[in-house]
Design an enzyme around this catalytic site. Structure first.
Site, PDB file in Angstrom:
ATOM      1  N   GLY A  96      -8.909 -11.153   1.229  1.00 51.83           N
ATOM      2  CA  GLY A  96      -7.905 -10.421   0.609  1.00 51.83           C
ATOM      3  C   GLY A  96      -8.017  -9.006   0.738  1.00 51.83           C
ATOM      4  N   SER A  97      -7.040  -8.380   0.925  1.00 56.49           N
ATOM      5  CA  SER A  97      -7.107  -6.934   1.151  1.00 56.49           C
ATOM      6  C   SER A  97      -7.335  -6.119  -0.365  1.00 56.49           C
ATOM      7  CB  SER A  97      -5.656  -6.434   1.924  1.00 56.49           C
ATOM      8  OG  SER A  97      -4.501  -6.646   1.146  1.00 56.49           O
ATOM      9  N   ASN A  98      -6.655  -7.059  -1.193  1.00 53.27           N
ATOM     10  CA  ASN A  98      -6.502  -6.617  -2.381  1.00 53.27           C
ATOM     11  C   ASN A  98      -6.577  -8.091  -3.473  1.00 53.27           C
ATOM     12  OD1 ASN A  98      -5.807  -5.581  -5.363  1.00 53.27           O
ATOM     13  ND2 ASN A  98      -5.522  -3.869  -4.233  1.00 53.27           N
ATOM     14  N   HIS A 131      -6.222   6.694  -2.857  1.00 55.83           N
ATOM     15  CA  HIS A 131      -7.626   6.122  -3.197  1.00 55.83           C
ATOM     16  C   HIS A 131      -8.705   7.363  -3.517  1.00 55.83           C
ATOM     17  CE1 HIS A 131      -6.011   2.466  -1.774  1.00 55.83           C
ATOM     18  NE2 HIS A 131      -7.000   1.833  -2.751  1.00 55.83           N
ATOM     19  N   HIS A 132      -9.757   6.742  -4.233  1.00 56.28           N
ATOM     20  CA  HIS A 132     -10.993   7.850  -4.190  1.00 56.28           C
ATOM     21  C   HIS A 132     -11.450   8.369  -2.899  1.00 56.28           C
ATOM     22  CE1 HIS A 132     -13.472   4.378  -3.053  1.00 56.28           C
ATOM     23  NE2 HIS A 132     -12.724   3.500  -3.804  1.00 56.28           N
ATOM     24  N   LYS A 135     -13.572   6.293  -0.186  1.00 54.97           N
ATOM     25  CA  LYS A 135     -13.120   5.120   0.596  1.00 54.97           C
ATOM     26  C   LYS A 135     -13.099   5.495   2.209  1.00 54.97           C
ATOM     27  CE  LYS A 135      -9.322   1.890   0.890  1.00 54.97           C
ATOM     28  NZ  LYS A 135     -10.294   0.703   0.822  1.00 54.97           N
ATOM     29  N   GLY A 141      -6.379  -1.130   3.344  1.00 54.28           N
ATOM     30  CA  GLY A 141      -5.919  -2.707   3.706  1.00 54.28           C
ATOM     31  C   GLY A 141      -4.990  -2.883   2.823  1.00 54.28           C
ATOM     32  N   THR A 142      -4.782  -2.747   1.521  1.00 58.47           N
ATOM     33  CA  THR A 142      -3.443  -3.005   0.556  1.00 58.47           C
ATOM     34  C   THR A 142      -2.266  -2.438   1.185  1.00 58.47           C
ATOM     35  OG1 THR A 142      -4.919  -3.114  -1.178  1.00 58.47           O
ATOM     36  CG2 THR A 142      -2.599  -2.960  -1.601  1.00 58.47           C
TER      37      THR A 142
END
Length: 233
Positions: A96-98, A131-132, A135, A141-142
């Site tokens: 899962g990318s998310n 994102h933070h 990363k 990926g999402t």
């Protein structure tokens, strides 16, 4: 259920707490390379590590016939090989990318909107993810999954790229800001208006809960799966 955690950073620690609260036993917490000796015979491995080590981590687990739920992004050029290893060893692999329920509903909404908009060329499409700063991969990926959902439903695009959309390449802006768990947006802009869909994560708990639910679902199964299978989407 006995769960081994491969990759014990921030996400691994949150998954640990959620898995324990749901009555599971965490039998291994690894930041080193997994092996039969240190995995401690789990029912499922949940893998949230780093892109450069994910392939070998997953490969080792699958070759020991242990199903793997993986949330590490940034290594997907090797995913077809991992899927073959899972099939050859008669076990399960779920990527899962998310793992957030909301994001997976967002994926479905994104594909529906892409299909609705495919014939309206006056709208330019642009993706953005935030994102933070810790990363390592960009885009996320999402964001890649979102882009692939649009490409699948819109014949005007055949690839994605970083930065602005150009011709048949769908653009993704990847922004890094302190301590942002994850925000993903899709914009359809014309000269007269804009349509936007957006998902904002407030913390990592939703990702961790989804990973544990995926591990519960995949136990005892054989094959290659995704969160669509878990959620029936």
């Amino acid at each position: 259920m006995k769960i081994a955690l491969v990759g014990y950073g921030k996400m691994g620690k949150i998954i640990d707490g959620i898995a324990t609260s749901r009555g599971h036993e965490v039998v291994a917490r690894l930041n080193e390379t997994p092996a039969a000796e240190n995995l401690n015979n789990p029912d499922v491995v949940i893998e949230f590590s780093q892109p450069e080590v994910a392939f070998n981590n997953i490969k080792t687990c699958l070759e020991n016939k242990i199903p793997v739920v993986c949330g590490t992004t940034g290594w997907l050029h090797q995913k077809p090989e991992i899927e073959n290893i899972a099939k050859e060893n008669g076990t399960a692999f779920l990527y899962g990318s998310n793992f957030s329920l909301g994001v997976n509903l967002f994926f479905a909404l994104n594909e529906k909107l892409a299909d609705l908009m495919k014939n309206f060329s006056e709208y330019n499409i642009q993706l953005e993810e935030i994102h933070h700063t810790h990363k390592k991969d960009a885009p996320s990926g999402t964001a890649i999954s979102i882009a692939e959902g649009i490409i699948k439903n819109n014949p005007n695009f055949n690839a994605w790229k970083l930065h602005e959309t150009e011709k048949n390449q769908l653009g993704i802006f990847a922004i890094r800001e302190d301590e942002v768990p994850g925000t993903h947006s899709v914009y359809y802009r014309s000269e007269v208006d804009e349509i936007e869909i957006k998902h904002t994560a407030f913390n990592r708990n939703g990702f961790a809960l989804g990973a544990v639910i995926a591990a519960e679902w995949v136990r005892g199964k054989v094959g290659v799966f995704s969160m669509n299978d878990v959620l029936g989407l």
